[in-house]
Design a protein around this motif. Sequence first.
Motif, PDB file in Angstrom:
ATOM      1  N   VAL A   1      43.750  39.086  48.752  1.00  0.00           N
ATOM      2  CA  VAL A   1      44.050  39.709  47.459  1.00  0.00           C
ATOM      3  C   VAL A   1      45.360  40.476  47.594  1.00  0.00           C
ATOM      4  O   VAL A   1      45.758  40.888  48.683  1.00  0.00           O
ATOM      5  CB  VAL A   1      42.918  40.663  47.006  1.00  0.00           C
ATOM      6  N   ALA A   2      46.010  40.661  46.456  1.00  0.00           N
ATOM      7  CA  ALA A   2      47.291  41.366  46.451  1.00  0.00           C
ATOM      8  C   ALA A   2      47.050  42.872  46.461  1.00  0.00           C
ATOM      9  O   ALA A   2      46.087  43.360  45.849  1.00  0.00           O
ATOM     10  CB  ALA A   2      48.090  40.970  45.217  1.00  0.00           C
ATOM     11  N   PRO A   3      47.897  43.638  47.139  1.00  0.00           N
ATOM     12  CA  PRO A   3      47.784  45.094  47.054  1.00  0.00           C
ATOM     13  C   PRO A   3      48.112  45.554  45.642  1.00  0.00           C
ATOM     14  O   PRO A   3      48.764  44.842  44.869  1.00  0.00           O
ATOM     15  CB  PRO A   3      48.828  45.582  48.060  1.00  0.00           C
ATOM     16  N   GLY A   4      47.625  46.735  45.303  1.00  0.00           N
ATOM     17  CA  GLY A   4      47.853  47.241  43.954  1.00  0.00           C
ATOM     18  C   GLY A   4      46.668  46.947  43.059  1.00  0.00           C
ATOM     19  O   GLY A   4      45.515  47.088  43.466  1.00  0.00           O
ATOM     20  N   THR A   5      46.929  46.497  41.849  1.00  0.00           N
ATOM     21  CA  THR A   5      45.867  46.322  40.855  1.00  0.00           C
ATOM     22  C   THR A   5      45.122  45.001  41.076  1.00  0.00           C
ATOM     23  O   THR A   5      45.735  43.937  41.160  1.00  0.00           O
ATOM     24  CB  THR A   5      46.448  46.351  39.427  1.00  0.00           C
ATOM     25  N   LEU A   6      43.818  45.097  41.165  1.00  0.00           N
ATOM     26  CA  LEU A   6      42.943  43.926  41.299  1.00  0.00           C
ATOM     27  C   LEU A   6      41.913  43.986  40.182  1.00  0.00           C
ATOM     28  O   LEU A   6      41.191  44.986  40.047  1.00  0.00           O
ATOM     29  CB  LEU A   6      42.248  43.929  42.660  1.00  0.00           C
ATOM     30  N   ARG A   7      41.836  42.933  39.392  1.00  0.00           N
ATOM     31  CA  ARG A   7      40.865  42.895  38.293  1.00  0.00           C
ATOM     32  C   ARG A   7      39.551  42.294  38.803  1.00  0.00           C
ATOM     33  O   ARG A   7      39.499  41.121  39.173  1.00  0.00           O
ATOM     34  CB  ARG A   7      41.394  42.087  37.117  1.00  0.00           C
ATOM     35  N   LEU A   8      38.517  43.097  38.847  1.00  0.00           N
ATOM     36  CA  LEU A   8      37.187  42.646  39.251  1.00  0.00           C
ATOM     37  C   LEU A   8      36.418  42.195  38.019  1.00  0.00           C
ATOM     38  O   LEU A   8      36.313  42.949  37.038  1.00  0.00           O
ATOM     39  CB  LEU A   8      36.441  43.787  39.954  1.00  0.00           C
ATOM     40  N   GLU A   9      35.888  40.977  38.051  1.00  0.00           N
ATOM     41  CA  GLU A   9      35.116  40.436  36.924  1.00  0.00           C
ATOM     42  C   GLU A   9      33.795  39.900  37.438  1.00  0.00           C
ATOM     43  O   GLU A   9      33.767  38.943  38.220  1.00  0.00           O
ATOM     44  CB  GLU A   9      35.885  39.312  36.225  1.00  0.00           C
ATOM     45  N   VAL A  10      32.702  40.530  37.048  1.00  0.00           N
ATOM     46  CA  VAL A  10      31.372  40.005  37.339  1.00  0.00           C
ATOM     47  C   VAL A  10      30.963  39.151  36.142  1.00  0.00           C
ATOM     48  O   VAL A  10      30.834  39.645  35.026  1.00  0.00           O
ATOM     49  CB  VAL A  10      30.365  41.131  37.593  1.00  0.00           C
ATOM     50  N   ILE A  11      30.797  37.867  36.379  1.00  0.00           N
ATOM     51  CA  ILE A  11      30.546  36.910  35.299  1.00  0.00           C
ATOM     52  C   ILE A  11      29.055  36.749  35.109  1.00  0.00           C
ATOM     53  O   ILE A  11      28.322  36.363  36.027  1.00  0.00           O
ATOM     54  CB  ILE A  11      31.203  35.555  35.628  1.00  0.00           C
ATOM     55  N   PHE A  12      28.587  37.085  33.921  1.00  0.00           N
ATOM     56  CA  PHE A  12      27.172  36.924  33.605  1.00  0.00           C
ATOM     57  C   PHE A  12      27.038  36.284  32.238  1.00  0.00           C
ATOM     58  O   PHE A  12      27.644  36.729  31.257  1.00  0.00           O
ATOM     59  CB  PHE A  12      26.437  38.263  33.606  1.00  0.00           C
ATOM     60  N   GLN A  13      26.238  35.225  32.176  1.00  0.00           N
ATOM     61  CA  GLN A  13      25.896  34.590  30.910  1.00  0.00           C
ATOM     62  C   GLN A  13      24.385  34.546  30.833  1.00  0.00           C
ATOM     63  O   GLN A  13      23.726  34.029  31.744  1.00  0.00           O
ATOM     64  CB  GLN A  13      26.470  33.181  30.834  1.00  0.00           C
ATOM     65  N   ALA A  14      23.812  35.123  29.782  1.00  0.00           N
ATOM     66  CA  ALA A  14      22.358  35.110  29.647  1.00  0.00           C
ATOM     67  C   ALA A  14      21.859  33.673  29.652  1.00  0.00           C
ATOM     68  O   ALA A  14      22.470  32.789  29.050  1.00  0.00           O
ATOM     69  CB  ALA A  14      21.942  35.809  28.353  1.00  0.00           C
ATOM     70  N   PRO A  15      20.759  33.392  30.332  1.00  0.00           N
ATOM     71  CA  PRO A  15      20.218  32.030  30.368  1.00  0.00           C
ATOM     72  C   PRO A  15      19.882  31.508  28.978  1.00  0.00           C
ATOM     73  O   PRO A  15      19.715  32.277  28.020  1.00  0.00           O
ATOM     74  CB  PRO A  15      18.940  32.187  31.215  1.00  0.00           C
ATOM     75  N   SER A  16      19.771  30.208  28.897  1.00  0.00           N
ATOM     76  CA  SER A  16      19.442  29.549  27.636  1.00  0.00           C
ATOM     77  C   SER A  16      18.195  30.165  27.017  1.00  0.00           C
ATOM     78  O   SER A  16      17.182  30.358  27.689  1.00  0.00           O
ATOM     79  CB  SER A  16      19.214  28.057  27.891  1.00  0.00           C
ATOM     80  N   GLY A  17      18.275  30.502  25.721  1.00  0.00           N
ATOM     81  CA  GLY A  17      17.127  31.067  25.020  1.00  0.00           C
ATOM     82  C   GLY A  17      16.957  32.546  25.218  1.00  0.00           C
ATOM     83  O   GLY A  17      15.946  33.119  24.777  1.00  0.00           O
TER      84      GLY A  17
END
Length: 609
Positions: free
Chosen positions: A495-511
């Motif tokens: 990863v690059a030093p400085g700003t790092l964008r952390l994204e936890v990806i969550f999609q509710a299951p079908s239904g």
Amino acid sequence: MSDSTPAPTGRRARVRAPELIGKGGWLNTGGKQYSLADLRGRIVVLDFWTFCCINCLHVLDELRELEEKHRDTVVIIGVHSPKFVHEAEHQAVVDAVERYGVEHPVLDDPELATWKQYAVRAWPTLVVIDPEGYVVAQHAGEGHAHAIERLIDELEAEHAAKGTLRRGDGPYVAPEPEPTTLRFPGKALLLPSGNFLVSDTTRHQLVELAEDGESVVRRIGTGVRGLVDGPAGAAAFNEPQGLALLDDGSVVVADTVNHALRRLDLGSGEVTTLAGTGRQWMQGEPTSGPGRDVSLSSPWDVAWWNGKVWIAMAGVHQLWAYDPADGSVAVTAGTTNEGLVDGPGGEAWFAQPSGLAATDERLWVADSETSALRWVDREGAVHTAVGTGLFDFGHRDGAAGQALLQHPLGVTALPDGSVAVSDTYNHALRRYDPASGEVTTLATDLREPSDAVLAGDDIVVVESARHRLTRLRLPEEAVRVEAVAHRTQRAATEVAPGTLRLEVIFQAPSGQKLDTRYGPSTRLLVSSTPPGLLRAGEGAGTDLTRELELDPDVPEGVLHVSAMAASCDDDPANEYPACHVHQQDWGVPVRLTEAGADRLPLVLAGLDG
């Protein structure tokens, strides 16, 4: 596709599943080696696990019902991907598969080859492959069995209509049972009679042995997984572990996979339930109240201290206590965050506490995932004697500040004020002396020692992977061993030093939809080792994305990320929809480089759509 066939929700991306490769080969297949082509026509669920990980053990239990219900269409394959050096030993994986009752094929991947091919970042991770060999879903963490079952129902219907679903027996071949007296025993207790009570974990029983530690006096429990109270011959346990003697002469049992505390009347052999609902505790549930009304999470050991039964609650990285005076339970230390942080009980972090030993002034704790020896004082504050964190381990004696253990599961108070540590993955018995601050080795060449008890001038070790109790004379001199230090062998993310964008990806299951009835349905906690790696962005919040600021003067470290999301069935007509908690802890090794990424995506749950 006929009109009566349910249509799958959304169009899934067509990503061909990488081949399954592992230097250790296949287990539970009768010696046959498999490729994905051999499994074409079946729905395949890959379970990336390692046997030290309590979350992985939870997923094994979550999958049992799904495995049975869809046995003719679904093949579950465990891909064993080790964290500790010991877990890369083939025999250790063979032992773990039997120890935890894994009833599906397992690929032993000691070099993490398949882990890397599937870009897995965390234990446990589940990957679903359709009958044509394409990846259709990936889920990190526990709590996803319901979502995977919905997807399996869709895939069964879709591929039955296409003619690409193949039904029949799977590749699992059960190993031959071994005729040992004990099978992967967990903990032991010296009874007032001089006999030993042993938790015969894999056989779901308690066994009373005579003073010789070998002759069976009686067995308690049917030997079949279950949560049943009653007399010794009818009661049922589920992988019991810790044992503690109460003042009234009864024994408290940590019934680990039942998520319960049980009581054994030594006289009658009657078993009753003291605490736990039989369901695993999940985020948001009560953490105190009447014992039978509060869920627990993989209690691994118990000890009588300070007027209560203290519980090593491995499943949520906490200590709890049961008060026999009023039958209540409550959290006493730990936040549920996984790591090594000292301080007041309510602020301390543990990582899978698995062994307890009480003295007048201290409660000693074997904190297995941090390879640490910890202790609690009478005011409830937590301290660390040996250990530095989640990713450093080894076998090194000397001053406690630089000594190393490897996933200890047991601790025993000795008469001189020191403690013996069952240093499980080092196959050793170690000693820590608070007076000198020194760590020494008492014995080696044990096989996965998980507990030890004093018996006169001897110490009796539960040698779990040799299925026996081993009696040793407490040595006057330490054993000399060559120092070995390790770090978890996982490829660092650049990863690059400085700003790092952390994204936890969550999609509710079908239904399902996010559960916002009581406020935010998501939680994100971030910290780092060393702490100086993060200039900004640490701490807790409810947004699953966050801007982190990395110090360019810290060349490498580990980002600790804990995420939780709650979802409920999306049915307006149902006043009481079923709700589910998805949670995962990541330890992401990172290396700072100018050419590195400025975004770090982590998948908590994903259905390609």
